[in-house]
Design an enzyme around this catalytic site. Structure first.
Site: not given
Ligand code: C5P
Length: 287
Positions: A11, A139
């Site tokens: 994406k 995502d």
């Molecule tokens: O959700 P995901 O594991 O992909 O996110 C990775 C990291 O990115 C999270 O641990 C967080 O530190 C950050 N993040 C965030 N806010 C979001 C998505 C991700 O702070 N909306």
């Protein structure tokens, strides 16, 4: 044994706005997401015995255990549906650059969920699958749905909308990688001087106006780059524009930069030129 092979599309973010930090440590986002034709290929085999096994042929650098989002997706599916699928073997053929802001890992996870859904629980609502994806990564719900959407909240609240009209997309991944949590941390305390006009982008897309949409590309993460990182991103954006792009931006938490071109021929030619100074350059189209 059952087997299914699916494409796992990357994406890009046409816009990315960070609205604030939430009490749970995540950030409140508003992003225009677009699936593109650059993809990994994911094969899921069930009934193979044992637990969950991940293979990444030719890529010894990638994790194959619980740190791999594809592994996590199979585990989340088993837990949510109550079906261990008689053992799952996942083979990920990577093409999407990693640590690149293109949701490569989330795309693989979403492909695993879509494959297990088709093989083991076709009666489960697609929306339930997006909810399972939420536990794997922010995502993943978008990657399960695909196409084009406005993503809000952590990234999991989706509103399908009109995507890019037919165009050429050139993606350039600089030699360095960026960590998403690190980039989010850097944004805390920054007050962004330039914010995306997401409503303006929605209108441009609804009108099928590529030129207007290209003028609305904007990613606030670019304000959090170090001077060296920012210089490389700026160089690639300038190079894309000088080769005929209508607009450029960094995708996600970077560092991949993309440019939108009216005609595929110009985009393919630009990609060939840019490969010389940025070997991980790809041509793609919107899905
Ligand atoms: O959700 P995901 O594991 O992909 O996110 C990775 C990291 O990115 C999270 O641990 C967080 O530190 C950050 N993040 C965030 N806010 C979001 C998505 C991700 O702070 N909306």
């Amino acid at each position: 044994m059952q087997s299914l092979t699916l494409a796992a599309p990357a994406k890009i973010n046409l816009t990315l706005d960070i609205l604030g930090r939430r009490p749970d440590g995540y950030h409140e986002l508003r992003m225009a997401m677009q699936s593109v034709s650059l993809c990994d290929t994911v094969t899921v085999e069930t009934g193979v015995g044992g637990g969950i096994a991940v293979e990444t042929p030719g890529r010894a650098d990638l994790p194959v255990g619980p740190e791999n989002l594809a592994w996590k997706a199979a585990a989340a599916f088993a837990q949510a549906v109550g079906d261990d699928c008689g053992g799952v073997r996942i083979t990920v053929n990577k093409r999407i650059p990693v640590c690149a802001g293109l949701a490569g890992g989330s795309a693989d996870a979403a492909a695993v969920l879509r494959a297990l859904h088709a093989l083991r629980a076709p009666e489960t609502e697609r929306e339930a699958l997006e909810h399972i994806g939420e536990r794997v990564g922010s995502d993943v719900p978008f990657c399960v749905r695909g196409g084009a959407a406005l993503a809000e909240g952590r990234g999991e609240r989706l509103q399908t909308w009109q995507g890019l009209p037919p165009c050429g997309i050139v993606l350039c991944k600089p030699a360095f990688g960026l960590s998403t949590p690190e980039l989010f941390r850097r944004t805390d305390g920054i007050s962004f001087a330039v914010r995306p006009d997401t409503e303006g982008l929605r209108r441009a897309l609804a009108n099928g106006d590529l030129r207007a949409a290209a003028g609305k590309l904007c990613n606030v993460f670019e304000a959090a780059l170090s001077p060296e990182e920012g210089a490389e991103v700026a160089r690639l954006r300038r190079a894309l524009m000088s080769l005929g792009a209508l607009g450029t931006a960094m995708s996600g938490s970077g560092p991949t930069v993309f440019g939108l071109f009216e005609h595929d021929v110009a985009a393919v030619a630009a990609a060939e030129i840019l490969k010389k100074s940025c070997p991980e350059t790809f041509f793609a189209t919107p899905l």
